[in-house]
Design an enzyme around this catalytic site. Structure first.
Site, short mmCIF file in Angstrom:
data_model
loop_
_atom_site.label_atom_id
_atom_site.label_comp_id
_atom_site.label_asym_id
_atom_site.label_seq_id
_atom_site.Cartn_x
_atom_site.Cartn_y
_atom_site.Cartn_z
N GLY A 74 0.23 5.80 -2.36
CA GLY A 74 0.00 5.22 -3.69
C GLY A 74 -0.87 3.98 -3.66
O GLY A 74 -0.85 3.19 -4.60
N SER A 78 -5.96 5.32 -0.90
CA SER A 78 -6.81 5.53 0.27
C SER A 78 -7.88 6.58 -0.04
O SER A 78 -9.03 6.45 0.39
CB SER A 78 -5.98 5.95 1.47
OG SER A 78 -5.28 7.14 1.20
N ASP A 138 -8.44 3.61 -10.00
CA ASP A 138 -8.60 3.35 -8.56
C ASP A 138 -10.05 3.06 -8.19
O ASP A 138 -10.34 2.13 -7.44
CB ASP A 138 -8.08 4.55 -7.75
CG ASP A 138 -6.69 4.95 -8.18
OD1 ASP A 138 -6.01 4.13 -8.83
OD2 ASP A 138 -6.28 6.10 -7.90
C1 GLA Z 1 -3.08 7.74 -9.48
C2 GLA Z 1 -4.38 7.98 -10.23
C3 GLA Z 1 -4.69 6.81 -11.17
C4 GLA Z 1 -3.50 6.51 -12.07
C5 GLA Z 1 -2.22 6.35 -11.24
C6 GLA Z 1 -0.99 6.17 -12.10
O1 GLA Z 1 -3.25 6.66 -8.62
O2 GLA Z 1 -5.44 8.16 -9.33
O3 GLA Z 1 -5.83 7.10 -11.92
O4 GLA Z 1 -3.36 7.49 -13.05
O5 GLA Z 1 -2.02 7.47 -10.40
O6 GLA Z 1 -1.05 4.99 -12.81
#
Ligand code: GLA
Length: 488
Positions: free
Chosen positions: A154, A157, A201
């Site tokens: 989470g 990476s 991200d």
């Molecule tokens: C993943 C996804 C992000 C976001 C998160 C939850 O990391 O890549 O775009 O949706 O989950 O907040």
């Protein structure tokens, strides 16, 4: 070379002399790997893209609502040189990832699902698709890659790999692109791995600034810097439960994206019927009180009265929308790769997902105000509320994350919550800065040497270095490429 590299790395990591030595050694090791992988040749560029920790605003990005992450001092690094042909040749420093070679020719055909090379291909494919580089004239590159972001945890990476690949491909072709546009483009590149991810991200990896968190708004992408209070530190704790985006988590994540899409259609229909307003939303944020010119409470009431709070079957949703089940499935349950998400056995939990997203969006706005006021307690309390909503309404927690959150609060975290997509991975903990060492020591004893050791039959990831599973986040600057003088 040594001095140039140290200066550049000091600018990026803004760290103590001891930590700087570790970073320099890591880059030097990659340079040596480059020389042994491509004998007699020198690299010309270095690219770095950081992972991130999301402080608050979970599962809001693909709904058009804001998030508040910061980039961390864990990243993906490419050492590379352009090639005279269009071949992309990449060697990963980790022997578990095999060398990958492919041509930058459109369309770029993906490897099998789950192959790490698909994250590199995703970036190249999207850039060619956007026409930023002419496929007929595209130059490839040869690279060695190293990374320090824990995987399937989470902390993004895979997105950092996509961002670094894009920057390498652009640099190899001498192409400059605005980072906002690149972030938007790369958010769509996730289709390559079959997940419907939002844009958080890639945006934070590209646009972050040292010492600050970033409030990010989407459609269109906008960022606002948040100064982090010195008396509060953010500590990441890995639950050691793997949450790989391209594998088991994919259905669970995509299901929530679809549930939000269904919520958008149902809310729009309900509000339209009650208010007579003609609305054509693309996502939930288009139905906010502010956009509709209505009180949020009024909208919530209309919603709960019109389609209720219990999970809905596809048939029921179709009835509410006045369409056939097939039409709804085709219009709203189709994923980016063209496949249709099957109906969950426990129904679509439209109301709960809606309630999480709307309340989480409000918490992000409140967090902006709390950070601005330097109110660490308010920030931490919002994180705790976010955790409850992620657990109860969005259902993205798991027993290990719950254990970790409750142990953290017992050991001095003011706020604790899972970060990222959830279903495993890490928590982020707001800890008074003067208590961080004590917090890490007691978490190590209570969770890693206590809970994990007791729950032997659970599928915990093995770790060798505790610094990779529990660490303080230092907010670093965003991704970038710079010339390498590998010929020192
Ligand atoms: C993943 C996804 C992000 C976001 C998160 C939850 O990391 O890549 O775009 O949706 O989950 O907040």
């Amino acid at each position: 070379m040594q001095r140039d590299l140290s200066e550049e790395l000091q600018r990026i990591y803004n760290c103590s002399p001891d930590e700087l030595l570790i970073h320099v050694a890591r880059y030097e090791q990659l340079l040596a790997l480059y020389r042994s992988s491509f004998p007699g040749q020198n690299p010309t560029f270095i690219v770095r893209a950081p992972g991130r920790v999301n402080l608050i605003g979970e599962h809001t990005d693909y709904n058009g609502y804001p998030v508040m992450p910061m980039a961390i001092d864990r990243d993906v690094v490419f050492i590379f040189a352009p090639r005279a042909d269009n071949t992309i040749d990449i060697t990963n420093e980790s022997p578990s990832y095999r060398r990958r070679t492919f041509d930058a020719r459109f369309p770029v055909i993906p490897y099998e699902q789950g192959d790490w090379g698909n994250y590199v291909k995703a970036a190249v494919h999207e850039i060619l698709d956007a026409g930023w580089i002419d496929p007929k004239k595209a130059m490839g590159f040869q690279a060695v890659i190293g990374g320090t972001i824990p995987e399937s945890a989470g902390l993004s990476s895979s997105s950092a790999l996509v961002v670094a690949s894009a920057l390498a491909f652009l640099a190899a072709n001498n192409k400059q692109v605005d980072n906002n546009r690149l972030a938007e483009l790369l958010a769509r590149a996730e289709r390559y791995v079959g997940s419907e991810g939002g844009g958080m991200d890639q945006a934070v990896s590209l646009l972050a600034e040292s010492g600050k968190a970033l409030k990010i708004d989407f459609f269109p992408l906008r960022t606002q810097l948040t100064i982090l209070p010195e008396n509060l530190s953010f500590v990441v704790c890995n639950s050691l439960i793997r949450a790989p985006k391209s594998e088991s988590v994919r259905y669970a994540y995509n299901r929530r994206v679809i549930e939000c899409r269904l919520a958008t259609a149902l809310v729009a229909k309900a509000v339209q019927e009650r208010s007579g307003k003609n609305i054509h939303p693309n996502r939930l944020a288009d139905l906010s009180g502010q956009k509709l010119g209505l009180e949020q409470r009024t909208i919530d009431k209309i919603v709960s009265q019109s389609f209720g709070e219990r999970p809905l079957r596809l048939k029921e949703i179709a009835q509410h929308l006045g369409e056939t089940a097939e039409a709804v499935q085709h219009r709203l349950c189709t994923l980016r790769d063209g496949s249709v998400l099957t109906e969950p056995p426990d129904g679509f939990k439209v109301w709960n997902r809606y309630r999480h997203v709307v309340s989480e969006a409000q918490r992000v706005e409140s967090a902006v105000a709390a950070f601005a006021a330097g109110d660490s307690f308010a920030v931490a309390e919002l994180m705790n509320q976010s955790h409850a909503s992620c657990r109860d309404d969005y259902e993205v927690s798991c027993p290990e994350l719950e254990a970790l959150v409750s142990i953290s609060r017992d050991h001095g975290a003011l706020g604790a919550r899972p970060t990222g997509a959830g279903f495993g991975g890490c928590t982020v903990n707001a800890v008074p800065s003067d208590q961080v060492t004590q917090f890490i020591d007691s978490m190590t004893a209570a969770y890693y040497h206590g809970y994990v050791k007791k729950e032997k039959e659970r599928p915990f990831t093995h770790y060798t270095n505790l610094h990779d599973v529990i660490f303080v986040c230092r907010a670093t600057t965003g991704a970038g490429a710079w010339p390498s003088r590998g010929d020192r």
